[in-house]
Design an enzyme around this catalytic site. Structure first.
Site, PDB file in Angstrom:
ATOM      1  N   ASP A   1      -1.336  58.209  -7.456  1.00 25.34           N
ATOM      2  CA  ASP A   1      -2.704  58.411  -7.956  1.00 25.34           C
ATOM      3  C   ASP A   1      -2.870  57.732  -9.315  1.00 25.34           C
ATOM      4  O   ASP A   1      -3.334  58.338 -10.279  1.00 25.34           O
ATOM      5  CB  ASP A   1      -3.017  59.903  -8.058  1.00 25.34           C
ATOM      6  CG  ASP A   1      -4.516  60.183  -8.176  1.00 25.34           C
ATOM      7  OD1 ASP A   1      -5.317  59.271  -7.864  1.00 25.34           O
ATOM      8  OD2 ASP A   1      -4.880  61.315  -8.566  1.00 25.34           O
TER       9      ASP A   1
ATOM     10  N   GLY B   1     -10.258  71.708 -21.398  1.00 28.56           N
ATOM     11  CA  GLY B   1     -10.902  71.293 -20.157  1.00 28.56           C
ATOM     12  C   GLY B   1     -11.015  72.447 -19.194  1.00 28.56           C
ATOM     13  O   GLY B   1     -10.235  73.399 -19.229  1.00 28.56           O
TER      14      GLY B   1
ATOM     15  N   GLY C   1     -11.715  73.372 -14.964  1.00 29.56           N
ATOM     16  CA  GLY C   1     -11.782  72.904 -13.594  1.00 29.56           C
ATOM     17  C   GLY C   1     -12.231  74.032 -12.692  1.00 29.56           C
ATOM     18  O   GLY C   1     -12.473  75.158 -13.145  1.00 29.56           O
TER      19      GLY C   1
ATOM     20  N   LYS D   1      -1.862  74.162 -18.669  1.00 29.23           N
ATOM     21  CA  LYS D   1      -2.795  74.296 -17.548  1.00 29.23           C
ATOM     22  C   LYS D   1      -2.541  75.635 -16.882  1.00 29.23           C
ATOM     23  O   LYS D   1      -1.433  75.919 -16.435  1.00 29.23           O
ATOM     24  CB  LYS D   1      -2.618  73.158 -16.544  1.00 29.23           C
ATOM     25  CG  LYS D   1      -3.542  73.300 -15.324  1.00 29.23           C
ATOM     26  CD  LYS D   1      -3.618  72.038 -14.488  1.00 29.23           C
ATOM     27  CE  LYS D   1      -2.356  71.725 -13.756  1.00 29.23           C
ATOM     28  NZ  LYS D   1      -2.550  70.575 -12.818  1.00 29.23           N
TER      29      LYS D   1
ATOM     30  N   SER E   1      -8.958  76.158 -12.630  1.00 31.25           N
ATOM     31  CA  SER E   1      -8.012  76.132 -13.728  1.00 31.25           C
ATOM     32  C   SER E   1      -8.707  75.897 -15.061  1.00 31.25           C
ATOM     33  O   SER E   1      -9.873  75.512 -15.118  1.00 31.25           O
ATOM     34  CB  SER E   1      -6.970  75.033 -13.498  1.00 31.25           C
ATOM     35  OG  SER E   1      -7.603  73.764 -13.451  1.00 31.25           O
ATOM     36  N   VAL E   2      -7.955  76.141 -16.110  1.00 35.33           N
ATOM     37  CA  VAL E   2      -8.414  75.869 -17.460  1.00 35.33           C
ATOM     38  C   VAL E   2      -7.224  75.289 -18.230  1.00 35.33           C
ATOM     39  O   VAL E   2      -6.076  75.653 -17.978  1.00 35.33           O
ATOM     40  CB  VAL E   2      -8.940  77.151 -18.142  1.00 35.33           C
ATOM     41  CG1 VAL E   2      -7.854  78.207 -18.224  1.00 35.33           C
ATOM     42  CG2 VAL E   2      -9.491  76.846 -19.523  1.00 35.33           C
ATOM     43  N   VAL E   3      -7.494  74.376 -19.138  1.00 38.89           N
ATOM     44  CA  VAL E   3      -6.452  73.810 -19.992  1.00 38.89           C
ATOM     45  C   VAL E   3      -6.750  74.220 -21.431  1.00 38.89           C
ATOM     46  O   VAL E   3      -7.840  73.971 -21.937  1.00 38.89           O
ATOM     47  CB  VAL E   3      -6.394  72.277 -19.873  1.00 38.89           C
ATOM     48  CG1 VAL E   3      -5.335  71.719 -20.818  1.00 38.89           C
ATOM     49  CG2 VAL E   3      -6.087  71.859 -18.442  1.00 38.89           C
TER      50      VAL E   3
END
Length: 352
Positions: free
Chosen positions: A146, A29, A31, A51, A34-36
């Protein structure tokens, strides 16, 4: 394990991460900040999700939240909570290492693996996992704040799917402090009325989000705004215990809302009343399929962390003027609540 905040230099932290984990090529993923990615732990050969957050784009408060998340997760050890493995920090990046959840997001799992067999009985098991996770967290003085579909993922244990809570980025630890908090965080559409009104709130906010998830799984859409009722095509597919639990979870008054422990003892979760538990919820599956195809979190949900605070929230307004849930019997008994929510959606603040 190298928990963020231990006494060592930044260079040592970066070298220690490289010494412990070998990077795979697959990106799970992306963002805004960030990156996962999938990494392999060198000592065990086990895959994990990492992450990686670029600090240059984050405010000091957001870096503090990342450290707070790792501190909270390091305390939580439960089969229905994502497993925290490690965290590292250097001047450029922050690394949060979590277990890799191979089943993907709960809704993605329902619309693929369970597409032809999704029924209320399955939902019972999902809800038991979610509520068990919340009950444990609340017992540890943690409020998730959340609870939403993007923060529920599936793993497998002894051949059975297990739903796990993920993303504790806005969670708070109330140990040694007041059990009530202030502040509007989380995702529009899953915030409890007391949070929207910026009132003091406690663990009950997580149960309201849980009620929204239950509604999603049974109906295939969000409760939305205005009065909440069961659409006519679902009559005969959803049991009275399910309707009753929805009413108790979505009660707009936090002091009257059911707790996680009480919900686990509810007839819906205990399977004491079966009703329509085995009928295929085909409409819900179709709606959830459309939802998952539109959302950015579809690929990111395959890991135990969400890639960015900028992920698109689910479409859906906060709870409106009343809640009316009609049991599916011929008695036509109606449960109605007046809504204390007065703040307009345009006034809702979020750190996202």
């Amino acid at each position: 394990m190298a928990i963020c905040g231990t006494s060592r230099s930044h260079d040592e932290a970066a070298l220690e991460f490289a010494d412990c984990y070998h990077k795979e090529s697959e990106v799970l993923g992306l963002g805004s900040f960030s990156v996962v990615k999938i990494f392999t732990e060198k000592s065990s050969g086990n895959e994990c999700a990492v992450k990686i957050v670029k600090k240059a784009y984050l405010k000091p408060d957001e870096i503090r939240l990342l450290e707070q998340e790792s501190n909270i997760l390091s305390k939580l050890k439960h089969r229905n909570v994502v497993k925290f493995k490690d965290s590292f920090s250097n001047p450029q990046f922050y690394y949060l290492v979590m277990e890799l959840l191979t089943g993907g997001g709960l809704y993605q799992y329902v619309t693929t693996k369970k597409r032809t067999s999704h029924c209320e009985e399955n939902v019972v098991w999902y809800m038991r996992d979610i509520l068990n996770g919340l009950h444990y967290c609340h017992g540890m003085n943690i409020i998730h704040r959340d609870l939403k579909p993007m923060n529920l993922c599936v793993a497998f244990d002894l051949g059975r799917e297990v739903v796990k809570l993920i993303d504790f980025g806005v969670a708070v630890d109330t140990k040694g402090r007041s059990r009530y908090r202030h502040g509007i965080v989380g995702t529009l559409g899953y915030r409890a009325p007391e949070m929207i009104n910026d009132e003091k709130y406690g663990t009950a906010v997580d149960l309201y989000g849980c009620g929204c998830v239950l509604y999603n799984l049974l109906i295939g859409c969000h409760p939305g705004s205005g009065e909440i009722s069961l659409p006519s095509p679902h009559r005969g597919l959803i049991s009275n215990p399910a309707v009753d639990l929805l009413a108790k979870l979505l009660n707009p008054y936090q002091d009257k809302r059911i707790t996680a422990a009480q919900a686990l003892n509810h007839s819906f979760c205990s399977l004491r009343e079966r009703g329509a538990l085995n009928k295929h919820l085909d409409i819900a599956v179709e709606r959830l399929t459309e939802f998952t195809q539109k959302k950015m979190w579809k690929t990111a949900a395959a890991v135990g962390v969400i890639t960015s605070v900028a992920m698109a929230p689910i479409v859906g307004a906060a709870m409106g003027t009343s809640l009316r849930l009609e049991p599916l019997s011929s008695s036509k008994k109606t449960v109605t609540f007046s809504n204390p929510t007065t703040r307009k959606s345009s006034d809702v603040r979020s750190r996202y």
